[in-house]
Design a protein around this motif. Structure first.
Motif, PDB file in Angstrom:
ATOM      1  N   ALA A  71       0.811  -1.217   0.000  1.00  0.00           N
ATOM      2  CA  ALA A  71       0.000   0.000   0.000  1.00  0.00           C
ATOM      3  C   ALA A  71       0.847   1.270   0.000  1.00  0.00           C
ATOM      4  O   ALA A  71       0.350   2.339  -0.354  1.00  0.00           O
ATOM      5  N   GLY A  72       2.104   1.162   0.388  1.00  0.00           N
ATOM      6  CA  GLY A  72       2.998   2.320   0.349  1.00  0.00           C
ATOM      7  C   GLY A  72       2.879   3.197   1.589  1.00  0.00           C
ATOM      8  O   GLY A  72       2.172   2.853   2.521  1.00  0.00           O
ATOM      9  N   PRO A  73       3.531   4.302   1.617  1.00  0.00           N
ATOM     10  CA  PRO A  73       4.321   4.830   0.497  1.00  0.00           C
ATOM     11  C   PRO A  73       5.653   4.114   0.294  1.00  0.00           C
ATOM     12  O   PRO A  73       6.230   4.175  -0.779  1.00  0.00           O
ATOM     13  N   GLY A  74       6.134   3.392   1.296  1.00  0.00           N
ATOM     14  CA  GLY A  74       7.378   2.631   1.143  1.00  0.00           C
ATOM     15  C   GLY A  74       7.072   1.170   0.912  1.00  0.00           C
ATOM     16  O   GLY A  74       5.919   0.757   0.820  1.00  0.00           O
ATOM     17  N   GLY A  75       8.135   0.387   0.815  1.00  0.00           N
ATOM     18  CA  GLY A  75       7.983  -1.059   0.712  1.00  0.00           C
ATOM     19  C   GLY A  75       7.945  -1.608  -0.693  1.00  0.00           C
ATOM     20  O   GLY A  75       8.034  -2.820  -0.885  1.00  0.00           O
ATOM     21  N   THR A  94       9.184  -2.431  -4.573  1.00  0.00           N
ATOM     22  CA  THR A  94      10.427  -2.778  -5.273  1.00  0.00           C
ATOM     23  C   THR A  94      10.172  -2.664  -6.768  1.00  0.00           C
ATOM     24  O   THR A  94       9.039  -2.417  -7.198  1.00  0.00           O
ATOM     25  N   GLU A  95      11.193  -2.899  -7.549  1.00  0.00           N
ATOM     26  CA  GLU A  95      11.039  -2.842  -9.003  1.00  0.00           C
ATOM     27  C   GLU A  95      10.039  -3.896  -9.495  1.00  0.00           C
ATOM     28  O   GLU A  95       9.237  -3.640 -10.384  1.00  0.00           O
ATOM     29  N   THR A  96      10.081  -5.084  -8.892  1.00  0.00           N
ATOM     30  CA  THR A  96       9.189  -6.160  -9.326  1.00  0.00           C
ATOM     31  C   THR A  96       7.848  -6.149  -8.600  1.00  0.00           C
ATOM     32  O   THR A  96       6.882  -6.734  -9.085  1.00  0.00           O
ATOM     33  N   LYS A  97       7.804  -5.510  -7.424  1.00  0.00           N
ATOM     34  CA  LYS A  97       6.560  -5.412  -6.648  1.00  0.00           C
ATOM     35  C   LYS A  97       6.398  -3.964  -6.204  1.00  0.00           C
ATOM     36  O   LYS A  97       6.692  -3.598  -5.062  1.00  0.00           O
ATOM     37  N   PRO A  98       5.921  -3.113  -7.137  1.00  0.00           N
ATOM     38  CA  PRO A  98       5.847  -1.681  -6.842  1.00  0.00           C
ATOM     39  C   PRO A  98       4.724  -1.336  -5.858  1.00  0.00           C
ATOM     40  O   PRO A  98       3.795  -2.127  -5.659  1.00  0.00           O
ATOM     41  N   VAL A  99       4.828  -0.155  -5.279  1.00  0.00           N
ATOM     42  CA  VAL A  99       3.740   0.361  -4.455  1.00  0.00           C
ATOM     43  C   VAL A  99       2.472   0.343  -5.303  1.00  0.00           C
ATOM     44  O   VAL A  99       2.479   0.735  -6.475  1.00  0.00           O
ATOM     45  N   GLY A 100       1.407  -0.158  -4.725  1.00  0.00           N
ATOM     46  CA  GLY A 100       0.126  -0.261  -5.425  1.00  0.00           C
ATOM     47  C   GLY A 100      -0.173  -1.656  -5.936  1.00  0.00           C
ATOM     48  O   GLY A 100      -1.298  -1.951  -6.336  1.00  0.00           O
ATOM     49  N   MET A 101       0.830  -2.543  -5.918  1.00  0.00           N
ATOM     50  CA  MET A 101       0.606  -3.920  -6.377  1.00  0.00           C
ATOM     51  C   MET A 101      -0.138  -4.698  -5.294  1.00  0.00           C
ATOM     52  O   MET A 101       0.300  -4.760  -4.145  1.00  0.00           O
ATOM     53  N   LYS A 109      -3.057   2.947  -8.469  1.00  0.00           N
ATOM     54  CA  LYS A 109      -2.337   4.221  -8.358  1.00  0.00           C
ATOM     55  C   LYS A 109      -2.952   5.039  -7.232  1.00  0.00           C
ATOM     56  O   LYS A 109      -4.137   4.909  -6.939  1.00  0.00           O
ATOM     57  N   GLY A 110      -2.140   5.880  -6.637  1.00  0.00           N
ATOM     58  CA  GLY A 110      -2.627   6.780  -5.600  1.00  0.00           C
ATOM     59  C   GLY A 110      -1.819   6.667  -4.334  1.00  0.00           C
ATOM     60  O   GLY A 110      -0.817   5.954  -4.277  1.00  0.00           O
ATOM     61  N   ASP A 111      -2.290   7.375  -3.306  1.00  0.00           N
ATOM     62  CA  ASP A 111      -1.615   7.309  -2.014  1.00  0.00           C
ATOM     63  C   ASP A 111      -2.048   6.046  -1.271  1.00  0.00           C
ATOM     64  O   ASP A 111      -2.872   5.270  -1.764  1.00  0.00           O
ATOM     65  N   ASN A 135      -3.982   5.419   1.304  1.00  0.00           N
ATOM     66  CA  ASN A 135      -5.411   5.235   1.551  1.00  0.00           C
ATOM     67  C   ASN A 135      -6.150   4.886   0.263  1.00  0.00           C
ATOM     68  O   ASN A 135      -6.997   3.997   0.246  1.00  0.00           O
ATOM     69  N   ARG A 136      -5.834   5.577  -0.825  1.00  0.00           N
ATOM     70  CA  ARG A 136      -6.534   5.322  -2.098  1.00  0.00           C
ATOM     71  C   ARG A 136      -6.252   3.901  -2.586  1.00  0.00           C
ATOM     72  O   ARG A 136      -7.153   3.230  -3.102  1.00  0.00           O
ATOM     73  N   ILE A 137      -5.030   3.427  -2.442  1.00  0.00           N
ATOM     74  CA  ILE A 137      -4.695   2.056  -2.850  1.00  0.00           C
ATOM     75  C   ILE A 137      -5.494   1.061  -2.019  1.00  0.00           C
ATOM     76  O   ILE A 137      -6.074   0.105  -2.556  1.00  0.00           O
ATOM     77  N   ARG A 138      -5.585   1.290  -0.727  1.00  0.00           N
ATOM     78  CA  ARG A 138      -6.321   0.375   0.153  1.00  0.00           C
ATOM     79  C   ARG A 138      -7.813   0.356  -0.193  1.00  0.00           C
ATOM     80  O   ARG A 138      -8.443  -0.699  -0.236  1.00  0.00           O
ATOM     81  N   VAL A 139      -8.379   1.531  -0.461  1.00  0.00           N
ATOM     82  CA  VAL A 139      -9.804   1.607  -0.823  1.00  0.00           C
ATOM     83  C   VAL A 139     -10.051   0.897  -2.156  1.00  0.00           C
ATOM     84  O   VAL A 139     -11.003   0.117  -2.288  1.00  0.00           O
ATOM     85  N   GLN A 140      -9.190   1.153  -3.138  1.00  0.00           N
ATOM     86  CA  GLN A 140      -9.344   0.482  -4.439  1.00  0.00           C
ATOM     87  C   GLN A 140      -9.231  -1.035  -4.290  1.00  0.00           C
ATOM     88  O   GLN A 140      -9.956  -1.783  -4.958  1.00  0.00           O
ATOM     89  N   ALA A 141      -8.337  -1.480  -3.412  1.00  0.00           N
ATOM     90  CA  ALA A 141      -8.182  -2.923  -3.184  1.00  0.00           C
ATOM     91  C   ALA A 141      -9.454  -3.507  -2.558  1.00  0.00           C
ATOM     92  O   ALA A 141      -9.912  -4.583  -2.959  1.00  0.00           O
ATOM     93  N   ALA A 142     -10.025  -2.805  -1.590  1.00  0.00           N
ATOM     94  CA  ALA A 142     -11.269  -3.277  -0.961  1.00  0.00           C
ATOM     95  C   ALA A 142     -12.391  -3.347  -1.985  1.00  0.00           C
ATOM     96  O   ALA A 142     -13.148  -4.333  -2.037  1.00  0.00           O
ATOM     97  N   GLU A 143     -12.514  -2.325  -2.830  1.00  0.00           N
ATOM     98  CA  GLU A 143     -13.542  -2.318  -3.880  1.00  0.00           C
ATOM     99  C   GLU A 143     -13.350  -3.508  -4.818  1.00  0.00           C
ATOM    100  O   GLU A 143     -14.306  -4.227  -5.137  1.00  0.00           O
ATOM    101  N   HIS A 144     -12.123  -3.716  -5.254  1.00  0.00           N
ATOM    102  CA  HIS A 144     -11.833  -4.796  -6.197  1.00  0.00           C
ATOM    103  C   HIS A 144     -12.134  -6.157  -5.579  1.00  0.00           C
ATOM    104  O   HIS A 144     -12.685  -7.043  -6.250  1.00  0.00           O
ATOM    105  N   ALA A 145     -11.786  -6.310  -4.312  1.00  0.00           N
ATOM    106  CA  ALA A 145     -12.042  -7.584  -3.631  1.00  0.00           C
ATOM    107  C   ALA A 145     -13.534  -7.881  -3.563  1.00  0.00           C
ATOM    108  O   ALA A 145     -13.965  -9.015  -3.803  1.00  0.00           O
ATOM    109  N   LEU A 146     -14.335  -6.887  -3.255  1.00  0.00           N
ATOM    110  CA  LEU A 146     -15.788  -7.085  -3.175  1.00  0.00           C
ATOM    111  C   LEU A 146     -16.392  -7.357  -4.546  1.00  0.00           C
ATOM    112  O   LEU A 146     -17.278  -8.207  -4.685  1.00  0.00           O
ATOM    113  N   ARG A 147     -15.909  -6.660  -5.572  1.00  0.00           N
ATOM    114  CA  ARG A 147     -16.378  -6.953  -6.937  1.00  0.00           C
ATOM    115  C   ARG A 147     -16.039  -8.396  -7.312  1.00  0.00           C
ATOM    116  O   ARG A 147     -16.808  -9.078  -7.985  1.00  0.00           O
TER     117      ARG A 147
END
Length: 166
Positions: A107-111, A113-120, A139-141, A143-155
């Motif tokens: 979820a970032g902002p750190g953590g 890598t080139e193969t596992k970028p923030v947002g993956m 993409k996003g900060d 919080n936005r990454i976490r929200v998008q992930a929750a939305e995608h999981a529910l879909r």
């Protein structure tokens, strides 16, 4: 943080489907930290279709709580489709539910890598008969990454339920 309105609306849709089909859901969440479980339990009557949620943020929690093999995490990393699959299947095994979802990501902002970028984020969904996995880069900060992930999981739960009907 209040649940995002899109996440809340998706949780209502998922809950209605689960209730109508007399199924229960369990979640295994890492980078979302229980956001999906919160969205589900924000809905009155959710105890009829939400069984439990596992927040398995650390690798040790993934192993101890839902049985993800440590060597699988060592080989593929916590953010991988292999681990997402094991999380979804392990959550189902360790609950009374018939449907599960799993989320593990950066979820970032750190953590990143080139193969596992923030947002993956890697996802897993299973209904005991069929398991689906997918990886998406949002993409996003944080919080936005976490929200998008929750939305995608529910879909993804809705898609799994649609496939189950066929």
């Amino acid at each position: 943080m209040a649940t995002d309105s899109v996440v809340h609306q998706l949780a209502i849709r998922v809950g209605n489907r689960l209730r109508d089909e007399r199924l229960m859901l369990t979640t295994a969440e890492s980078c979302t930290g229980g956001m999906v479980a919160t969205a589900m339990t924000d809905i009155s009557g959710s105890s009829g279709w939400f069984e439990r949620g596992f927040v398995t943020y650390s690798n040790q929690a993934k192993t101890e709580m839902i049985g993800v093999p440590a060597d699988l995490i060592d080989r593929h990393g916590a953010v991988s489709e292999q681990v997402a699959r094991a999380m979804a299947e392990g959550a189902l095994r360790n609950s009374r539910a018939q449907v599960s979802l799993a989320i593990t990501g950066v979820a970032g902002p750190g953590g990143g890598t080139e193969t596992k970028p923030v947002g993956m984020v890697s996802f897993g969904w299973t209904n005991r008969l069929h398991t689906k996995v997918e990886t998406v880069v949002f993409k996003g900060d944080r919080n936005r990454i976490r929200v998008q992930a929750a939305e995608h999981a529910l879909r993804g739960v809705l898609l799994l339920l649609d496939e189950q009907e066929r």
